[in-house]
Design an enzyme around this catalytic site. Sequence first.
Site, PDB file in Angstrom:
ATOM      1  N   CYS A 110       0.455  -1.175  -0.360  1.00  0.00           N
ATOM      2  CA  CYS A 110      -0.092  -0.443   0.324  1.00  0.00           C
ATOM      3  C   CYS A 110       0.822   1.767  -0.016  1.00  0.00           C
ATOM      4  O   CYS A 110       0.435   2.600  -0.477  1.00  0.00           O
ATOM      5  CB  CYS A 110      -1.246  -0.488   1.323  1.00  0.00           C
ATOM      6  SG  CYS A 110      -2.061  -1.974   1.210  1.00  0.00           S
ATOM      7  N   HIS A 243      -3.116   6.543   3.637  1.00  0.00           N
ATOM      8  CA  HIS A 243      -3.801   5.716   2.629  1.00  0.00           C
ATOM      9  C   HIS A 243      -5.080   5.269   3.096  1.00  0.00           C
ATOM     10  O   HIS A 243      -5.545   5.305   4.956  1.00  0.00           O
ATOM     11  CB  HIS A 243      -2.491   4.756   3.015  1.00  0.00           C
ATOM     12  CG  HIS A 243      -3.233   3.163   2.875  1.00  0.00           C
ATOM     13  ND1 HIS A 243      -3.908   3.298   2.235  1.00  0.00           N
ATOM     14  CD2 HIS A 243      -2.949   2.048   3.816  1.00  0.00           C
ATOM     15  CE1 HIS A 243      -4.004   1.859   1.642  1.00  0.00           C
ATOM     16  NE2 HIS A 243      -3.586   1.222   2.743  1.00  0.00           N
ATOM     17  N   ASN A 273     -10.511  -0.044   0.561  1.00  0.00           N
ATOM     18  CA  ASN A 273      -8.410  -0.513   1.017  1.00  0.00           C
ATOM     19  C   ASN A 273      -8.339  -0.722  -0.319  1.00  0.00           C
ATOM     20  O   ASN A 273      -8.303  -1.877  -0.992  1.00  0.00           O
ATOM     21  CB  ASN A 273      -8.688  -0.706   1.622  1.00  0.00           C
ATOM     22  CG  ASN A 273      -6.440  -0.994   1.746  1.00  0.00           C
ATOM     23  OD1 ASN A 273      -6.514  -0.448   0.676  1.00  0.00           O
ATOM     24  ND2 ASN A 273      -5.785  -1.268   2.655  1.00  0.00           N
TER      25      ASN A 273
HETATM   26  N1  COA Z   1     -18.752  -8.972   9.629  1.00  0.00           N
HETATM   27  C1  COA Z   1     -19.350  -8.739  11.385  1.00  0.00           C
HETATM   28  N2  COA Z   1     -18.107  -9.792  12.158  1.00  0.00           N
HETATM   29  C2  COA Z   1     -16.978  -9.070  11.260  1.00  0.00           C
HETATM   30  C3  COA Z   1     -16.267  -9.577  10.755  1.00  0.00           C
HETATM   31  C4  COA Z   1     -17.631  -8.671   9.645  1.00  0.00           C
HETATM   32  N3  COA Z   1     -17.512  -8.587   8.449  1.00  0.00           N
HETATM   33  N4  COA Z   1     -14.749  -9.192  10.331  1.00  0.00           N
HETATM   34  C5  COA Z   1     -14.111  -9.360  11.797  1.00  0.00           C
HETATM   35  N5  COA Z   1     -15.563  -9.770  12.430  1.00  0.00           N
HETATM   36  C6  COA Z   1     -15.913 -10.260  14.393  1.00  0.00           C
HETATM   37  C7  COA Z   1     -14.621 -11.272  14.557  1.00  0.00           C
HETATM   38  O1  COA Z   1     -15.331 -12.492  14.203  1.00  0.00           O
HETATM   39  C8  COA Z   1     -15.047 -10.923  15.640  1.00  0.00           C
HETATM   40  O2  COA Z   1     -15.593 -11.339  16.336  1.00  0.00           O
HETATM   41  P1  COA Z   1     -16.171 -12.327  17.924  1.00  0.00           P
HETATM   42  O3  COA Z   1     -15.810 -10.938  18.554  1.00  0.00           O
HETATM   43  O4  COA Z   1     -16.947 -12.923  17.991  1.00  0.00           O
HETATM   44  O5  COA Z   1     -14.355 -12.940  17.975  1.00  0.00           O
HETATM   45  C9  COA Z   1     -14.989  -9.422  15.662  1.00  0.00           C
HETATM   46  O6  COA Z   1     -16.100  -9.559  14.661  1.00  0.00           O
HETATM   47  C10 COA Z   1     -14.399  -8.565  16.403  1.00  0.00           C
HETATM   48  O7  COA Z   1     -13.538  -8.546  15.125  1.00  0.00           O
HETATM   49  P2  COA Z   1     -11.659  -7.601  15.768  1.00  0.00           P
HETATM   50  O8  COA Z   1     -10.583  -8.349  14.327  1.00  0.00           O
HETATM   51  O9  COA Z   1     -11.199  -7.731  16.748  1.00  0.00           O
HETATM   52  O10 COA Z   1     -11.983  -6.372  14.824  1.00  0.00           O
HETATM   53  P3  COA Z   1     -11.730  -4.949  14.867  1.00  0.00           P
HETATM   54  O11 COA Z   1     -11.916  -4.087  15.357  1.00  0.00           O
HETATM   55  O12 COA Z   1     -10.115  -5.163  15.304  1.00  0.00           O
HETATM   56  O13 COA Z   1     -11.871  -4.447  13.600  1.00  0.00           O
HETATM   57  C11 COA Z   1     -10.633  -4.560  11.330  1.00  0.00           C
HETATM   58  C12 COA Z   1     -11.090  -5.602  12.681  1.00  0.00           C
HETATM   59  C13 COA Z   1      -9.767  -5.883  10.611  1.00  0.00           C
HETATM   60  C14 COA Z   1     -11.346  -3.921  10.502  1.00  0.00           C
HETATM   61  C15 COA Z   1      -9.923  -3.854  11.892  1.00  0.00           C
HETATM   62  O14 COA Z   1      -8.630  -4.327  12.699  1.00  0.00           O
HETATM   63  C16 COA Z   1      -8.894  -3.320  10.555  1.00  0.00           C
HETATM   64  O15 COA Z   1      -8.572  -2.580   9.934  1.00  0.00           O
HETATM   65  N6  COA Z   1      -7.299  -2.970  10.828  1.00  0.00           N
HETATM   66  C17 COA Z   1      -6.475  -2.824   9.801  1.00  0.00           C
HETATM   67  C18 COA Z   1      -6.389  -3.478   8.692  1.00  0.00           C
HETATM   68  C19 COA Z   1      -5.670  -3.024   7.612  1.00  0.00           C
HETATM   69  O16 COA Z   1      -5.902  -2.132   7.549  1.00  0.00           O
HETATM   70  N7  COA Z   1      -4.733  -3.741   7.021  1.00  0.00           N
HETATM   71  C20 COA Z   1      -4.356  -3.159   5.578  1.00  0.00           C
HETATM   72  C21 COA Z   1      -3.119  -2.739   5.651  1.00  0.00           C
HETATM   73  S1  COA Z   1      -2.784  -2.023   4.106  1.00  0.00           S
END
Ligand code: COA
Length: 317
Positions: A110, A243, A273
Site C-alpha cells: 500500500c 492511505h 482500501n
Molecule cells: N462482519 C461482522 N463481524 C466481523 C467481520 C465482518 N465483516 N469481520 C470480523 N468480524 C467479527 C470477528 O469475527 C470478531 O468476532 P468475535 O468477537 O466473536 O471473535 C469481531 O468481529 C471483532 O473482530 P476484530 O478483528 O477484533 O475487529 P476489529 O475492531 O479489530 O476490526 C479490522 C477489524 C480488520 C476492521 C481492523 O482491525 C482493521 O481495520 N485493522 C487494520 C487493517 C488494515 O488496515 N489492513 C490493511 C493495511 S494496508
Amino acid sequence: MSLKILSVKKSVPQKIVSNEDLAKFLDTNDQWISSRTGIKNRHICTSESLVDLCEDAVKKAVEQAGIAFSDIDLVICSTLCGDYLMPSLACCVCERIKISCPAFDINAACSGFIYALDIADGYISTGKANNILIISAEMMSKLVDWTDRTTCVLFGDGAAACIVTKGNAIRYLKLTAKGDTNLLSFPVGTGNSPYKETRSNGFVNMQGQEVFKFAVFMIESQSKLAFEKLNITADDIDYFVLHQANKRIIESARTRLKQPEEKFPINIQNYGNISSVTIPLLLDEMLEDGRIKKGTRLFLSAFGAGLTTGTCVMIWE
Ligand code: COA
C-alpha cells in the site's frame, strides 16, 4: 528533491458493491463494516482487466498534463499483482498506449505510490528521465478470500495514473520497511511442482489489530520526524492525505496530531482500501473539487505489507 506532479487521474471499475450486497453471501452487515472501517461501497472488476483501468487513467492523465504519449520516457507501475506476473503491468500499459521506453513494476504494497515517487525523483534528479508516468493499479478482488469476512469486506479495485516532471514540489520523502511476513501477507501459489513439500492458500492473510496499531504508531512517529526535519508543525500542513485503509486509523492519527477533521480528507466510504491506489485517487478528487491548488501544503502517508511506510511532504506546484 526534484519533481512535481503535473496531473493525476483515477479509473475505477463500473460495478459498485455495497455492504448490503456482501451481507447476501457473508455473515456480516452494514452496521459492522461501516462502524469498524468507514467503508460503505467498493468498486469491483467484472469485465475490466487491470490494464483496461490503467489505459483509461493514463489517457486522462496525459491529456490533463498536456503532453503526448511519446513524451513519456519512463513508466513505473505500483501493483501487488498485475494481469500477468510477466510481463509487468507497466509493459502491458506500454503495449496499449503504443510507447516504447523503460517500464517496470514495483511492489511496496500500500506504500507503493510514495515508493514510486521516490524512484521517479532519482531518475529526474540524475537527468535520466524528464516525464515519468507513475501508475498505481490494484485488483484486490482477485487476492482476497471471498469467504473470509475479516478481509474481503475491506478492499476494492481501481487505478490512478500521474505524470511527474522536474519541479520543486516534494520537500521531504522518507521510506521504511520493517521486514515482516506475519501481519499482512499473500503467499504466492506453489504451482504443481511434484517436489514442493508445502502448499500455500493463496489469499490475503492479516492480523488486523496489529496492523492497525502499526499504522497509527507509524503515521504519528514518521510525521514527527518529517516536521522536525522541515522545522514545521502539523499546523503548517493544509491536508493530511493518508492511505485509506480504515477511517478509525485516520481518526486516531488525527486525534494524536491534534488537527481538525477537515484537514483529513476521507473517501474510503466509496472505494474501500485499494492498496497503493488510495493516495493518488484521493489527490485526483481533491484537485477536481479545488481543495488542492498551487501552494497547498500536503502531508502524504502510507503503510502496508512488508511492513512498509512512505511519508512525503509537498507543496503543490
Ligand atoms: N462482519 C461482522 N463481524 C466481523 C467481520 C465482518 N465483516 N469481520 C470480523 N468480524 C467479527 C470477528 O469475527 C470478531 O468476532 P468475535 O468477537 O466473536 O471473535 C469481531 O468481529 C471483532 O473482530 P476484530 O478483528 O477484533 O475487529 P476489529 O475492531 O479489530 O476490526 C479490522 C477489524 C480488520 C476492521 C481492523 O482491525 C482493521 O481495520 N485493522 C487494520 C487493517 C488494515 O488496515 N489492513 C490493511 C493495511 S494496508
